[in-house]
Design an enzyme around this catalytic site. Structure first.
Site, short mmCIF file in Angstrom:
data_model
loop_
_atom_site.label_atom_id
_atom_site.label_comp_id
_atom_site.label_asym_id
_atom_site.label_seq_id
_atom_site.Cartn_x
_atom_site.Cartn_y
_atom_site.Cartn_z
N HIS B 126 0.80 -1.14 -0.08
CA HIS B 126 -0.05 0.12 0.13
C HIS B 126 0.90 1.32 -0.13
CE1 HIS B 126 -3.25 2.59 1.33
NE2 HIS B 126 -2.31 3.21 1.85
N GLU B 127 2.06 1.42 0.95
CA GLU B 127 2.76 2.55 0.87
C GLU B 127 3.48 2.86 -0.26
OE1 GLU B 127 2.00 4.73 3.13
OE2 GLU B 127 0.66 3.18 4.69
N HIS B 130 1.77 4.76 -2.77
CA HIS B 130 1.94 6.10 -2.60
C HIS B 130 3.42 6.65 -3.13
CE1 HIS B 130 -1.54 6.55 -0.26
NE2 HIS B 130 -1.29 6.02 0.75
N HIS B 136 -5.12 7.49 -2.02
CA HIS B 136 -6.09 6.54 -1.72
C HIS B 136 -7.11 6.39 -2.67
CE1 HIS B 136 -4.80 7.04 2.74
NE2 HIS B 136 -4.21 6.08 2.19
#
Lengths: 89, 433
Positions: B126-127, B130, B136
């Site tokens: 997930h990170e 970014h 998101h």
């Protein structure tokens, strides 16, 4: 009971601000949130999280706010390092 | 999917794990392995290629850090926020990815440890989304949904959901034919080796919170007036009294969560004071001292107390500015030095006996001024008041520190559980009210 719900309300406000659903407080001016603005922010958060859009800090919403998560805001405004423009395909 | 307005201008990116969890059961090799596979999830679905690079020069620096860690996005301890990453760009921090070191990071592809830790691989994928330019997503099936959804399976078999594949493809294009990121990957961990070692036995390392000391027992390690507020330090906690004489909370705060830069393993603070000349805050622990600008330690500390002109090994137990003459006094057991904040050195002719201040015992816990212009000496459960520049304590002292400063009901009682009316008619309120 009132103390507990006030605490939850304040926590909810703080959460909505931290993750970009409500504007950051302006240090140069006192600002009071309108009821409509707050309900709209809650609805946006609920839509984003896939919850029923009641516009209220109900149990499901508060439970979702207590879930572990990434600390980047969902709606990013003008934060210097993390700013972005939200685009949808 | 949702895109940020940031993108890397290259497709060949380097990464490095700069710091590792302090208490996780996962080995450093294991962490690097998980990070490698989390990045590979993105390179498998795009033209991106990742190589492990040297620290500092790498595009994506991975850190395990806690609380305030100098990026304006402090972590909050176990639970709550887990991690964050910075979008691509030219800034040194761009792409960097931070994990809250106070989470229980585990490797749990089969979700055997439900609720007893956070799967590092799931959060890392997930990170890195970014760090590569994705924001998101509200799509439930996306890895970019902001909420932690639990483990996502075996790292070496993991494939991004379609939503995320389309997002990363839009930013960097499809994976090039003939290019296989595995072949361009780091030597360590070897991609052909068994993907991840077995998870070690579950051993929780973090309790819910540090056991806090009882304020009503007094015996404070250090007490200081900082910017008009008095801080009472005991073990690894402190209480804070505001100018109106109310305690910010009856519950103490953790020193290391507020004062950034003290050693993690300190047992107690010996003395603290705010410097008169520049308002910097000085902490003494053992024979060393730290100077803080606000709540952040200055570079170059700790330094030995001998740097102040004190004999080597001096352990300062009390430090204060005497309002009568604006001078700083450093006390060790039954002797004291007068210290010149401007020169950064003790004055000649010292040490002298603490007996200068009549009516107080030696080896004080600490000394501080209150906003009434008087100076207060503390030891064990008692305190003495010295009015203005007097060197003799006021009559009728000592009095009880617990009663008069900590709002406890009796000299030897435990913390009161119910709110009560405090000195001078001030209302004392419990935790959340």
């Amino acid at each position: 009971a009132r103390s507990s719900s006030t605490h939850e309300f304040n926590k909810g406000l703080e959460w909505l601000t931290r993750y970009g659903y409500l504007p950051q407080p302006d240090p140069r001016a006192a600002r009071l949130q309108t009821r409509e603005e707050l309900a709209s922010a809650i609805k946006t958060m609920q839509r984003f999280a896939g919850l029923p859009t009641t516009g209220e800090l109900d149990k499901k919403t508060l439970d979702m706010m207590n879930k572990p998560r990434c600390s980047l805001p969902d709606i990013i405004g003008t934060s210097e390092l993390m700013r972005r423009r939200r685009r949808r395909r | 999917y949702a895109l940020s307005d940031s993108i890397w201008k290259k497709t060949d990116l380097t990464w490095n794990v700069r710091s590792f969890p302090r208490a996780s059961q996962l080995s450093q090799e294991h962490i690097r392995n998980i990070i490698y596979y989390a990045l590979r999830a993105w390179s498998n679905a795009s033209a991106l290629i990742f190589r492990e690079g040297s620290s500092e020069q790498a595009d994506i620096l991975v850190d395990f850090t806690q609380s305030y860690h100098q990026d304006s996005y402090p972590f909050d301890g176990p639970g709550g926020t887990l991690a964050h990453a910075f979008f691509p760009g030219e800034h040194p921090i761009s792409g960097d990815t931070h994990f809250d070191d106070e989470e229980m990071w585990i490797y749990d592809p089969e979700n055997n440890f439900q609720g007893r830790g956070t799967d590092l691989f799931a959060v890392a994928v997930h990170e890195f989304g970014h760090a590569l330019g994705l924001s998101h997503s509200s799509a439930k099936e996306s890895i970019m949904i902001p909420y932690y959804q639990g483990p996502v399976g075996l790292p070496h078999q993991y494939q991004l959901p379609l939503d995320d594949v389309m997002g990363i493809e839009q930013l960097y294009g499809k994976r090039r034919l003939g290019s296989h990121p595995d072949q361009n990957g780091p030597q360590l961990p070897p991609p052909t080796a068994p993907p991840i070692p077995d998870f070690p036995p579950y051993q929780p390392t973090y309790g819910p919170r540090l056991l806090s000391p009882d304020r009503c027992k007094a015996h404070f390690d250090a007490i200081a007036n900082i910017r008009g507020e008095v801080f009472f330090f005991k073990e690894k906690h402190f209480w804070r009294m505001q100018p109106a004489r109310n305690l910010v909370s009856l519950e103490p705060a953790q020193i290391l969560r507020f004062w950034n830069g003290l050693p993690q393993d300190f047992k107690a603070i010996d003395a603290v004071y705010e410097r008169a000349n520049d308002s910097q805050i000085v902490f003494f622990i053992g024979s060393y001292y730290w100077v803080f600008t606000d709540t952040l330690v200055n570079p170059g500390y700790p330094r030995p107390s001998s740097d102040l002109g004190l004999p080597p090994g001096t352990v300062i137990g009390a430090a204060f500015v005497w309002p009568h003459n604006g001078k700083t006094y450093l006390l060790e057991k039954d002797q004291y030095w007068r210290y010149d904040d401007q020169l950064g050195h003790v004055e000649p002719g010292y040490p002298k006996p603490v007996a200068l201040w009549k009516g107080v015992p030696p080896d004080l816990d600490d000394v501080t001024r209150w906003n009434d212009g008087n100076t207060y000496f503390f030891k064990d459960t008692q305190y003495w008041r010295f009015t203005a520049g007097n060197v003799e304590s006021d009559a009728s002292y000592p009095l009880s520190t617990a009663q008069d400063w900590m709002y406890c009901q009796g000299p030897h009682t435990s913390s009161p559980s119910a709110p009560r009316r405090g000195e001078g008619g001030m209302c004392l309120c419990g935790g959340t009210s």
